[in-house]
Design a protein around this motif. Sequence first.
Motif, PDB file in Angstrom:
ATOM      1  N   HIS A  81     -13.854  -7.880  11.326  1.00  0.00           N
ATOM      2  CA  HIS A  81     -15.153  -7.240  11.122  1.00  0.00           C
ATOM      3  C   HIS A  81     -16.206  -7.843  12.051  1.00  0.00           C
ATOM      4  O   HIS A  81     -17.003  -7.112  12.650  1.00  0.00           O
ATOM      5  CB  HIS A  81     -15.600  -7.365   9.667  1.00  0.00           C
ATOM      6  CG  HIS A  81     -16.989  -6.875   9.471  1.00  0.00           C
ATOM      7  ND1 HIS A  81     -17.300  -5.536   9.520  1.00  0.00           N
ATOM      8  CD2 HIS A  81     -18.145  -7.533   9.295  1.00  0.00           C
ATOM      9  CE1 HIS A  81     -18.606  -5.403   9.359  1.00  0.00           C
ATOM     10  NE2 HIS A  81     -19.128  -6.600   9.220  1.00  0.00           N
ATOM     11  N   GLN A  82     -16.234  -9.160  12.177  1.00  0.00           N
ATOM     12  CA  GLN A  82     -17.194  -9.818  13.071  1.00  0.00           C
ATOM     13  C   GLN A  82     -16.979  -9.373  14.511  1.00  0.00           C
ATOM     14  O   GLN A  82     -17.933  -9.125  15.236  1.00  0.00           O
ATOM     15  CB  GLN A  82     -17.069 -11.332  12.976  1.00  0.00           C
ATOM     16  CG  GLN A  82     -17.666 -11.921  11.728  1.00  0.00           C
ATOM     17  CD  GLN A  82     -19.162 -11.745  11.666  1.00  0.00           C
ATOM     18  OE1 GLN A  82     -19.653 -11.004  10.831  1.00  0.00           O
ATOM     19  NE2 GLN A  82     -19.887 -12.404  12.516  1.00  0.00           N
ATOM     20  N   GLN A  83     -15.727  -9.255  14.929  1.00  0.00           N
ATOM     21  CA  GLN A  83     -15.442  -8.807  16.294  1.00  0.00           C
ATOM     22  C   GLN A  83     -15.917  -7.373  16.504  1.00  0.00           C
ATOM     23  O   GLN A  83     -16.518  -7.047  17.536  1.00  0.00           O
ATOM     24  CB  GLN A  83     -13.943  -8.930  16.588  1.00  0.00           C
ATOM     25  CG  GLN A  83     -13.498 -10.378  16.697  1.00  0.00           C
ATOM     26  CD  GLN A  83     -11.989 -10.539  16.763  1.00  0.00           C
ATOM     27  OE1 GLN A  83     -11.237  -9.647  16.373  1.00  0.00           O
ATOM     28  NE2 GLN A  83     -11.536 -11.677  17.256  1.00  0.00           N
ATOM     29  N   SER A  85     -18.285  -5.843  14.807  1.00  0.00           N
ATOM     30  CA  SER A  85     -19.754  -5.863  14.800  1.00  0.00           C
ATOM     31  C   SER A  85     -20.297  -6.267  16.164  1.00  0.00           C
ATOM     32  O   SER A  85     -21.247  -5.658  16.672  1.00  0.00           O
ATOM     33  CB  SER A  85     -20.278  -6.826  13.733  1.00  0.00           C
ATOM     34  OG  SER A  85     -20.010  -6.325  12.455  1.00  0.00           O
ATOM     35  N   ASN A  86     -19.704  -7.294  16.763  1.00  0.00           N
ATOM     36  CA  ASN A  86     -20.147  -7.722  18.096  1.00  0.00           C
ATOM     37  C   ASN A  86     -19.921  -6.634  19.132  1.00  0.00           C
ATOM     38  O   ASN A  86     -20.768  -6.407  20.003  1.00  0.00           O
ATOM     39  CB  ASN A  86     -19.431  -9.014  18.504  1.00  0.00           C
ATOM     40  CG  ASN A  86     -19.914 -10.203  17.717  1.00  0.00           C
ATOM     41  OD1 ASN A  86     -21.017 -10.217  17.195  1.00  0.00           O
ATOM     42  ND2 ASN A  86     -19.085 -11.214  17.617  1.00  0.00           N
ATOM     43  N   ASP A  87     -18.773  -5.947  19.041  1.00  0.00           N
ATOM     44  CA  ASP A  87     -18.499  -4.842  19.968  1.00  0.00           C
ATOM     45  C   ASP A  87     -19.555  -3.748  19.822  1.00  0.00           C
ATOM     46  O   ASP A  87     -20.041  -3.199  20.818  1.00  0.00           O
ATOM     47  CB  ASP A  87     -17.113  -4.243  19.705  1.00  0.00           C
ATOM     48  CG  ASP A  87     -15.980  -5.190  20.073  1.00  0.00           C
ATOM     49  OD1 ASP A  87     -16.232  -6.202  20.767  1.00  0.00           O
ATOM     50  OD2 ASP A  87     -14.836  -4.919  19.652  1.00  0.00           O
ATOM     51  N   LEU A  88     -19.901  -3.420  18.579  1.00  0.00           N
ATOM     52  CA  LEU A  88     -20.893  -2.369  18.342  1.00  0.00           C
ATOM     53  C   LEU A  88     -22.271  -2.756  18.865  1.00  0.00           C
ATOM     54  O   LEU A  88     -22.990  -1.921  19.424  1.00  0.00           O
ATOM     55  CB  LEU A  88     -20.957  -2.014  16.857  1.00  0.00           C
ATOM     56  CG  LEU A  88     -19.728  -1.287  16.321  1.00  0.00           C
ATOM     57  CD1 LEU A  88     -19.815  -1.143  14.813  1.00  0.00           C
ATOM     58  CD2 LEU A  88     -19.558   0.063  16.994  1.00  0.00           C
ATOM     59  N   VAL A  89     -22.655  -4.010  18.710  1.00  0.00           N
ATOM     60  CA  VAL A  89     -23.932  -4.475  19.250  1.00  0.00           C
ATOM     61  C   VAL A  89     -23.948  -4.314  20.767  1.00  0.00           C
ATOM     62  O   VAL A  89     -24.930  -3.848  21.349  1.00  0.00           O
ATOM     63  CB  VAL A  89     -24.203  -5.941  18.841  1.00  0.00           C
ATOM     64  CG1 VAL A  89     -25.364  -6.529  19.639  1.00  0.00           C
ATOM     65  CG2 VAL A  89     -24.496  -6.028  17.346  1.00  0.00           C
ATOM     66  N   ALA A  90     -22.841  -4.673  21.407  1.00  0.00           N
ATOM     67  CA  ALA A  90     -22.758  -4.535  22.858  1.00  0.00           C
ATOM     68  C   ALA A  90     -22.869  -3.075  23.291  1.00  0.00           C
ATOM     69  O   ALA A  90     -23.580  -2.749  24.248  1.00  0.00           O
ATOM     70  CB  ALA A  90     -21.452  -5.141  23.369  1.00  0.00           C
ATOM     71  N   VAL A  91     -22.196  -2.179  22.577  1.00  0.00           N
ATOM     72  CA  VAL A  91     -22.241  -0.757  22.912  1.00  0.00           C
ATOM     73  C   VAL A  91     -23.646  -0.198  22.697  1.00  0.00           C
ATOM     74  O   VAL A  91     -24.215   0.475  23.570  1.00  0.00           O
ATOM     75  CB  VAL A  91     -21.207   0.040  22.079  1.00  0.00           C
ATOM     76  CG1 VAL A  91     -21.423   1.536  22.212  1.00  0.00           C
ATOM     77  CG2 VAL A  91     -19.796  -0.349  22.508  1.00  0.00           C
ATOM     78  N   VAL A  92     -24.221  -0.478  21.547  1.00  0.00           N
ATOM     79  CA  VAL A  92     -25.543   0.064  21.217  1.00  0.00           C
ATOM     80  C   VAL A  92     -26.612  -0.444  22.191  1.00  0.00           C
ATOM     81  O   VAL A  92     -27.471   0.316  22.633  1.00  0.00           O
ATOM     82  CB  VAL A  92     -25.929  -0.285  19.759  1.00  0.00           C
ATOM     83  CG1 VAL A  92     -27.391  -0.015  19.493  1.00  0.00           C
ATOM     84  CG2 VAL A  92     -25.051   0.500  18.791  1.00  0.00           C
ATOM     85  N   SER A  93     -26.551  -1.710  22.547  1.00  0.00           N
ATOM     86  CA  SER A  93     -27.589  -2.276  23.408  1.00  0.00           C
ATOM     87  C   SER A  93     -27.594  -1.657  24.802  1.00  0.00           C
ATOM     88  O   SER A  93     -28.589  -1.747  25.515  1.00  0.00           O
ATOM     89  CB  SER A  93     -27.441  -3.799  23.505  1.00  0.00           C
ATOM     90  OG  SER A  93     -26.226  -4.142  24.139  1.00  0.00           O
ATOM     91  N   GLY A  94     -26.520  -0.997  25.186  1.00  0.00           N
ATOM     92  CA  GLY A  94     -26.471  -0.340  26.488  1.00  0.00           C
ATOM     93  C   GLY A  94     -26.960   1.097  26.483  1.00  0.00           C
ATOM     94  O   GLY A  94     -27.154   1.691  27.541  1.00  0.00           O
ATOM     95  N   HIS A  95     -27.192   1.686  25.323  1.00  0.00           N
ATOM     96  CA  HIS A  95     -27.623   3.080  25.244  1.00  0.00           C
ATOM     97  C   HIS A  95     -29.094   3.241  25.618  1.00  0.00           C
ATOM     98  O   HIS A  95     -29.926   2.378  25.345  1.00  0.00           O
ATOM     99  CB  HIS A  95     -27.383   3.634  23.834  1.00  0.00           C
ATOM    100  CG  HIS A  95     -25.963   4.071  23.645  1.00  0.00           C
ATOM    101  ND1 HIS A  95     -25.579   5.380  23.742  1.00  0.00           N
ATOM    102  CD2 HIS A  95     -24.839   3.366  23.388  1.00  0.00           C
ATOM    103  CE1 HIS A  95     -24.274   5.475  23.542  1.00  0.00           C
ATOM    104  NE2 HIS A  95     -23.802   4.259  23.319  1.00  0.00           N
ATOM    105  N   ARG A  96     -29.423   4.399  26.215  1.00  0.00           N
ATOM    106  CA  ARG A  96     -30.796   4.664  26.652  1.00  0.00           C
ATOM    107  C   ARG A  96     -31.798   4.653  25.503  1.00  0.00           C
ATOM    108  O   ARG A  96     -32.899   4.149  25.654  1.00  0.00           O
ATOM    109  CB  ARG A  96     -30.861   6.012  27.366  1.00  0.00           C
ATOM    110  CG  ARG A  96     -30.324   5.954  28.754  1.00  0.00           C
ATOM    111  CD  ARG A  96     -30.634   7.249  29.507  1.00  0.00           C
ATOM    112  NE  ARG A  96     -29.561   7.456  30.444  1.00  0.00           N
ATOM    113  CZ  ARG A  96     -28.803   8.525  30.518  1.00  0.00           C
ATOM    114  NH1 ARG A  96     -29.016   9.546  29.733  1.00  0.00           N
ATOM    115  NH2 ARG A  96     -27.842   8.612  31.398  1.00  0.00           N
TER     116      ARG A  96
END
Length: 120
Positions: A81-83, A85-96
């Motif tokens: 789950h932590q991994q 969550s970190n992946d999702l943060v990385a994806v979201v932070s790149g969106h316009r």
Amino acid sequence: MLEPWLFMNWKRAAEYLLTSQTLSAREALEAGLINRVVPREELESTTEELAARIANAPGSTLVAAKTAIRRAWELMGMRMHQQISNDLVAVVSGHRDFQKHLGEMMKARKKPREMTEGDS
């Protein structure tokens, strides 16, 4: 990020996360997110006392307890789950849309929860 749904029901956790609410010390204590609340002037002595109690425990006991806790946590799927969550943060932070919102927040010198209060 501390996963609040471990300590409160998922509906309450969703409300806090999606609305950027801040919990008071009392609310955090009642939800089990923290172990205790102490007055600021007692914080250092309370922390020192707790650290001394841990430091005085047998090393083998500490290793065994920490290992058991960590393994139980991993068996509940929390490492995965932590991994994720970190992946999702990385994806979201790149969106316009996120980048735009972050830029507006920084320009306005506001905190994230202030941007959700309807005055953005």
